[in-house]
Motif scaffolding. Structure first.
Motif, short mmCIF file in Angstrom:
data_model
loop_
_atom_site.label_atom_id
_atom_site.label_comp_id
_atom_site.label_asym_id
_atom_site.label_seq_id
_atom_site.Cartn_x
_atom_site.Cartn_y
_atom_site.Cartn_z
N SER A 61 0.80 -1.24 0.00
CA SER A 61 0.00 0.00 0.00
C SER A 61 0.82 1.27 0.00
O SER A 61 0.37 2.30 -0.52
CB SER A 61 -0.94 0.01 1.22
N ILE A 62 2.00 1.25 0.61
CA ILE A 62 2.74 2.50 0.79
C ILE A 62 3.10 3.16 -0.53
O ILE A 62 3.12 4.39 -0.65
CB ILE A 62 4.02 2.26 1.65
N GLY A 63 3.36 2.34 -1.55
CA GLY A 63 3.65 2.92 -2.86
C GLY A 63 2.48 3.71 -3.40
O GLY A 63 2.66 4.73 -4.09
N PHE A 64 1.25 3.28 -3.07
CA PHE A 64 0.08 3.97 -3.57
C PHE A 64 -0.18 5.26 -2.80
O PHE A 64 -0.84 6.17 -3.32
CB PHE A 64 -1.12 3.03 -3.51
N VAL A 65 0.31 5.35 -1.57
CA VAL A 65 0.27 6.64 -0.86
C VAL A 65 1.10 7.65 -1.65
O VAL A 65 0.67 8.78 -1.92
CB VAL A 65 0.80 6.50 0.57
N TRP A 291 -12.45 6.12 -11.18
CA TRP A 291 -11.05 5.93 -10.78
C TRP A 291 -10.96 5.19 -9.45
O TRP A 291 -10.11 4.32 -9.27
CB TRP A 291 -10.34 7.28 -10.68
N PHE A 292 -11.82 5.54 -8.51
CA PHE A 292 -11.78 4.91 -7.19
C PHE A 292 -12.12 3.42 -7.31
O PHE A 292 -11.41 2.56 -6.78
CB PHE A 292 -12.76 5.60 -6.24
N GLY A 293 -13.20 3.12 -8.01
CA GLY A 293 -13.63 1.73 -8.12
C GLY A 293 -12.64 0.84 -8.84
O GLY A 293 -12.35 -0.28 -8.39
N ILE A 294 -12.08 1.32 -9.94
CA ILE A 294 -11.17 0.49 -10.72
C ILE A 294 -9.84 0.31 -9.99
O ILE A 294 -9.22 -0.76 -10.05
CB ILE A 294 -10.98 1.07 -12.14
N TYR A 299 -5.88 -3.12 -7.98
CA TYR A 299 -4.70 -3.26 -7.14
C TYR A 299 -4.94 -4.19 -5.95
O TYR A 299 -4.02 -4.89 -5.51
CB TYR A 299 -4.21 -1.89 -6.69
N GLY A 300 -6.15 -4.21 -5.46
CA GLY A 300 -6.45 -5.16 -4.40
C GLY A 300 -6.27 -6.59 -4.87
O GLY A 300 -5.74 -7.44 -4.14
N ALA A 301 -6.66 -6.86 -6.12
CA ALA A 301 -6.55 -8.22 -6.66
C ALA A 301 -5.14 -8.55 -7.11
O ALA A 301 -4.56 -9.57 -6.70
CB ALA A 301 -7.53 -8.39 -7.83
N ILE A 417 -6.23 6.62 -3.55
CA ILE A 417 -6.70 6.39 -2.18
C ILE A 417 -7.26 4.97 -2.08
O ILE A 417 -7.02 4.25 -1.11
CB ILE A 417 -7.77 7.43 -1.78
N ALA A 418 -7.99 4.57 -3.12
CA ALA A 418 -8.55 3.21 -3.14
C ALA A 418 -7.45 2.16 -3.22
O ALA A 418 -7.55 1.09 -2.60
CB ALA A 418 -9.50 3.05 -4.32
N SER A 419 -6.40 2.47 -3.99
CA SER A 419 -5.31 1.50 -4.12
C SER A 419 -4.49 1.40 -2.84
O SER A 419 -3.78 0.41 -2.63
CB SER A 419 -4.40 1.88 -5.31
#
Length: 467
Positions: A61-65, A291-294, A299-301, A417-419
């Protein structure tokens, strides 16, 4: 009267367009390779460093921050100092940081460097798509941007190949994999000196002589004669001689500086239109939801995919092999989306691929055998990455030139934020309901994004706004 942007819009796809697309695409692929590599590094470090699911979540996750911050500030910088400059700087930042991450002595050092990597990665993507969008001929603009996004699949496949052959080869395999990430730092020089600056950006900064030279280079590549200056024309406009034979006139024979001098300065002192203005706020809100949903589902998957397969009992090599096969389906997904986006239009293509992603995510959560895992995973790759291509095509088309970079960057930042949330949420969902719950939540996010896609205006065949 023909403006420079109209002259660009009317050109065929030339070797100059191909060079821009390839040059930007290579940077895009290197970005994807870096993002993809961390999923394989996580799976290896879970074994080698005996990391907990929470620690792995933070590495993911930190990379997505960093990407969220990079996307927001990168878009703003692109509107102020230029698309090309920011593009090159981002490659340099995340390339050097990835190389340094190969020397990590512990999880804290790795997390800090992955944050810095994210800053560069997040800034690059909206800037690169904006640059290519502003040069692509109007009739095939969506297709060209989807092809650019298709380089993401190339990069992710490169990551999967490195993950399969390099990471398991030794205890230091993950370090060698990250060391390969130094390549973007060197490629930054190619971007800085090999790609043109956006004509629309140059005009917005009153750099009309430079803008004229860039347009004439593209016209020359197409074998189109340069038009003559028309005194008293509108900003960025020229008129074609009524007597000259375009086929017989040598391109670029007129003095570009004289042409630029005949063009009045653009009104750059006027305030930029906010992305939340009454005219733009509906499309901004819709774009942010997509953007949030995708981001949440993709990235979660895919960041967790190798680790999830290991958790299901597959060994490291077999898990990486399955991931490589699943990743290959991204290429045809992009290809189909690139064709459909100029047939169905942006909005319908985006919504259909998001709906297909939702169905595929649900099936993946229920898959149990290697055959069903691979089949559902390939379907998820196909539809998900096709949706990404359509999203990057439609984003820059929603905003005028002076807010295009910041508009697309802000949407990307909100999506990040979602990622950030998704990788942290995966362990919690796994402990509560296993893979069916994890991928059921991802499917629901895709459905919401598909519905939001229908709130966006259709921009197929419409010229990009200049003001």
């Amino acid at each position: 009267m023909t403006t420079r942007t109209e002259r660009l819009d009317g050109l065929p796809f030339t070797r100059k367009h191909r060079k821009l697309l390839l040059g930007s695409g290579v940077g895009w692929a290197l970005d994807a390779m870096d993002v993809g590599l961390i999923s394989f590094v996580m799976a290896a470090l879970a074994v080698q460093w005996s990391l907990t699911p929470t620690e792995l979540s933070w590495i993911g996750s930190i990379g997505f921050v960093g990407m969220a911050l990079g996307a927001a500030f990168g878009g703003l910088l692109a509107d102020r100092i230029g698309r090309r400059q920011v593009f090159a700087a981002t490659l340099l930042v995340y390339g050097l940081a990835t190389g340094a991450a190969a020397l990590s002595t512990g999880i804290a050092m790795l997390i800090v460097l992955r944050f810095i990597v994210g800053l560069g990665l997040g800034a690059e993507l909206p800037v690169a798509s904006t640059l290519v969008s502003e040069f692509a001929p109007r009739k095939i603009r969506g297709r060209v941007v989807v092809i650019l996004e298709g380089f993401w699949a190339v990069g992710w496949i490169m990551a999967a190949v490195i993950g399969y052959f390099v990471v398991p080869a030794s205890d230091d395999g993950w370090r060698w994999a990250l060391a390969i990430g130094l390549v973007p730092a060197a490629y930054a020089l190619v971007v800085r000196f090999g790609l043109p600056e956006s004509v629309r950006y140059l005009e917005s900064k009153d750099r009309h002589a430079e803008a004229e030279n860039v347009v004439r280079e593209f016209e020359s590549a197409a074998g189109v004669a340069a038009p003559t200056a028309a005194a008293g024309g509108t900003s960025g406009s020229v008129t074609t001689s009524a007597t000259a034979d375009p086929a017989a006139t040598a391109p670029g024979t007129a003095d570009a500086a004289a042409t630029a001098a005949a063009v009045p300065a653009a009104a750059t002192d006027e305030p930029r239109e906010s992305i939340w203005s009454p005219r733009l706020r509906r499309r901004t809100a819709g774009l942010w939801i997509v953007w949030f949903g995708i981001n949440f589902s993709y990235y979660g998957a895919f960041i967790w995919l190798p680790s999830l397969l290991v958790a299901q009992g597959f060994d490291l090599v077999k898990s990486f092999g399955y991931t490589l096969i699943i990743t290959l389906a991204q290429l045809p997904g992009y290809a189909v989306a690139a064709w459909l986006i100029e047939v169905w239009g942006r909005r319908v293509t985006l919504a259909v691929f998001l709906a297909g992603s939702a169905v595929s995510a649900g099936l993946f959560g229920l898959a149990g055998s290697p055959a069903t895992i691979i089949a559902a995973g390939m379907a998820l790759s196909f539809f998900n990455l096709g949706a990404w291509g359509a999203l990057y095509a439609i984003g820059p088309e929603l905003y005028p030139t002076r807010t295009r970079g910041s508009g697309t960057g802000a949407a990307a930042a909100f999506g990040r934020i979602a990622s950030i949330i998704a990788p942290l949420l995966v362990p919690i969902l796994l402990s509560s309901g296993g893979s069916p719950l994890v991928f059921g939540v991802f499917a629901a996010a895709f459905v919401v994004a598909a519905l939001a896609a229908f709130t966006l205006p259709e921009r197929k065949g419409v010229a990009l706004e200049n003001t």
